[in-house]
Design a protein around this motif. Sequence first.
Motif, short mmCIF file in Angstrom:
data_model
loop_
_atom_site.label_atom_id
_atom_site.label_comp_id
_atom_site.label_asym_id
_atom_site.label_seq_id
_atom_site.Cartn_x
_atom_site.Cartn_y
_atom_site.Cartn_z
N ALA A 1 -22.90 -48.88 28.92
CA ALA A 1 -24.37 -48.82 28.87
C ALA A 1 -24.95 -47.79 29.84
N SER A 2 -24.12 -46.92 30.39
CA SER A 2 -24.65 -45.93 31.34
C SER A 2 -25.46 -44.85 30.63
N ARG A 3 -25.14 -44.58 29.36
CA ARG A 3 -25.82 -43.50 28.63
C ARG A 3 -25.63 -43.74 27.13
N GLY A 4 -26.21 -42.86 26.34
CA GLY A 4 -25.98 -42.90 24.89
C GLY A 4 -26.44 -44.19 24.24
N LEU A 5 -25.70 -44.59 23.21
CA LEU A 5 -26.11 -45.75 22.40
C LEU A 5 -26.12 -47.04 23.20
N GLY A 6 -25.16 -47.20 24.11
CA GLY A 6 -25.10 -48.44 24.89
C GLY A 6 -26.34 -48.61 25.74
N ARG A 7 -26.76 -47.54 26.36
CA ARG A 7 -27.97 -47.60 27.20
C ARG A 7 -29.20 -47.96 26.35
N ARG B 1 -18.96 -48.30 34.24
CA ARG B 1 -17.77 -48.13 35.10
C ARG B 1 -18.10 -47.45 36.41
N THR B 2 -19.23 -46.74 36.51
CA THR B 2 -19.64 -46.14 37.78
C THR B 2 -21.08 -46.57 38.06
N PRO B 3 -21.26 -47.80 38.58
CA PRO B 3 -22.62 -48.34 38.70
C PRO B 3 -23.57 -47.44 39.47
N LEU C 1 -17.84 -52.48 35.18
CA LEU C 1 -16.87 -52.82 34.12
C LEU C 1 -16.25 -51.56 33.52
N ASP C 2 -14.94 -51.44 33.75
CA ASP C 2 -14.14 -50.41 33.07
C ASP C 2 -13.32 -51.15 32.02
N VAL C 3 -13.63 -50.94 30.75
CA VAL C 3 -13.01 -51.75 29.70
C VAL C 3 -11.53 -51.42 29.49
N SER C 4 -11.07 -50.32 30.09
CA SER C 4 -9.65 -49.98 29.95
C SER C 4 -8.81 -50.60 31.07
N ASN D 1 -19.51 -54.62 22.19
CA ASN D 1 -18.40 -53.75 22.62
C ASN D 1 -18.72 -52.33 22.17
N ASN D 2 -19.43 -51.62 23.03
CA ASN D 2 -19.93 -50.28 22.66
C ASN D 2 -19.14 -49.15 23.32
N ALA D 3 -18.59 -49.38 24.52
CA ALA D 3 -17.93 -48.30 25.26
C ALA D 3 -16.89 -47.62 24.37
N GLY D 4 -16.90 -46.30 24.38
CA GLY D 4 -15.93 -45.60 23.54
C GLY D 4 -15.73 -44.17 24.00
N ILE D 5 -14.56 -43.63 23.69
CA ILE D 5 -14.25 -42.24 24.03
C ILE D 5 -13.67 -41.51 22.81
N ALA E 1 -6.80 -39.58 16.98
CA ALA E 1 -6.68 -40.71 17.91
C ALA E 1 -7.93 -41.58 17.84
N TYR E 2 -9.08 -40.92 17.83
CA TYR E 2 -10.36 -41.65 17.76
C TYR E 2 -10.44 -42.46 16.47
N CYS E 3 -10.16 -41.81 15.34
CA CYS E 3 -10.29 -42.51 14.06
C CYS E 3 -9.31 -43.68 13.95
N GLY F 1 -23.69 -44.55 12.51
CA GLY F 1 -23.93 -43.24 11.89
C GLY F 1 -23.61 -42.15 12.90
N TRP F 2 -23.79 -40.92 12.50
CA TRP F 2 -23.50 -39.78 13.38
C TRP F 2 -24.76 -39.49 14.19
N VAL F 3 -24.65 -39.74 15.50
CA VAL F 3 -25.83 -39.79 16.37
C VAL F 3 -25.76 -38.73 17.48
N THR G 1 -25.58 -37.88 20.72
CA THR G 1 -25.26 -38.37 22.08
C THR G 1 -24.25 -37.38 22.64
N ASP G 2 -23.77 -37.65 23.86
CA ASP G 2 -22.71 -36.79 24.41
C ASP G 2 -21.50 -36.78 23.48
N LEU G 3 -21.18 -37.97 22.92
CA LEU G 3 -20.03 -38.07 22.02
C LEU G 3 -20.33 -37.45 20.66
N GLY G 4 -21.49 -37.72 20.12
CA GLY G 4 -21.84 -37.24 18.78
C GLY G 4 -22.17 -35.76 18.74
N GLY G 5 -22.68 -35.24 19.86
CA GLY G 5 -23.03 -33.82 19.92
C GLY G 5 -24.43 -33.55 19.40
#
Length: 223
Positions: free
Chosen positions: A11-17, A35-37, A51-54, A78-82, A145-147, A177-179, A181-185
């Motif tokens: 929840a630090s950024r992107g969709l989770g936030r 993971r970095t409060p 919380l670091d989910v890994s 469960n939103n955290a993703g890489i 790997a992501y898929c 959907g394709w959003v 964010t940092d991940l989606g671009g």
Amino acid sequence: MTAPIALVTGASRGLGREVARRLAEKGYTVLAGVRTPGAMNPLPGVEVLPLDVSDPASIAAAAATLKARHGRLDVLVNNAGIMLDRMGDVLTLDAALLDRTLATNTVGPLRLAQALVPLMTAGGRIVNVSSGGGQLSVPSSWSPAYCMSKTALNAVTVQLAEALKPRGIAVNSVCPGWVRTDLGGPEAPRSLQQGADSILWLVLEAAPDLTGGFWRDGAPLPW
Ligand SMILES: NC(=O)c1ccc[n+]([C@@H]2O[C@H](COP(=O)([O-])OP(=O)(O)OC[C@H]3O[C@@H](n4cnc5c(N)ncnc54)[C@H](OP(=O)(O)O)[C@@H]3O)[C@@H](O)[C@H]2O)c1
């Protein structure tokens, strides 16, 4: 009536936030798993939960803190993703990169559900933020790997949904959907709000007994 309690990971950024912000706006007691409060810009009415989910130790510590502070949980997002292999090729996919991706995107959500289900009761909801890239019915060749991690996350969803049906806890996968964010671009067609709407439908609008599905914008998505 006490406010429902929701934990949103990543929840630090992107969709989770955005999901955390909107749930707080709706009156939920929201815990933002980050993971970095120290690096997170505060959100009004949102509690930060390290919380670091890994990391299994981090999951155990977060579950203990949540139990001590609130004693129960109603919603787990469960939103955290890489995505570490944007331009990846499955024929040269590095096994260590696949391991790291699975640890965050697949095993983390499973471990977190295992740790937190004891705090949940009938009417609880677990929402796994997956991706159209995980659909087996729409073959992908990008970011292998992501898929694969999202296909496996969908399998986690089905297993948990079956296991938790007798307890009245709903478990679903959702694609935002394709959003943008940092991940989606920056080229992605969807806004943060549109992506969050797709996730929030499962928290706020879906029937409480709707479980074991894969959804986008409130409509079923083929596996
Ligand atoms: N954007 C899209 O187009 C799209 C499409 C389909 C699905 N999704 C899914 O939507 C979810 C959110 O993606 P996003 O686009 O919002 O990505 P994002 O902007 O890159 O944000 C990812 C979030 O996950 C957190 N995170 C990463 N690894 C973590 C870990 N080990 N423990 C805890 N938090 C961790 C990040 O925290 P830090 O700030 O600490 O790095 C960040 O808060 C992901 O599961 C993604 O796969 C996104």
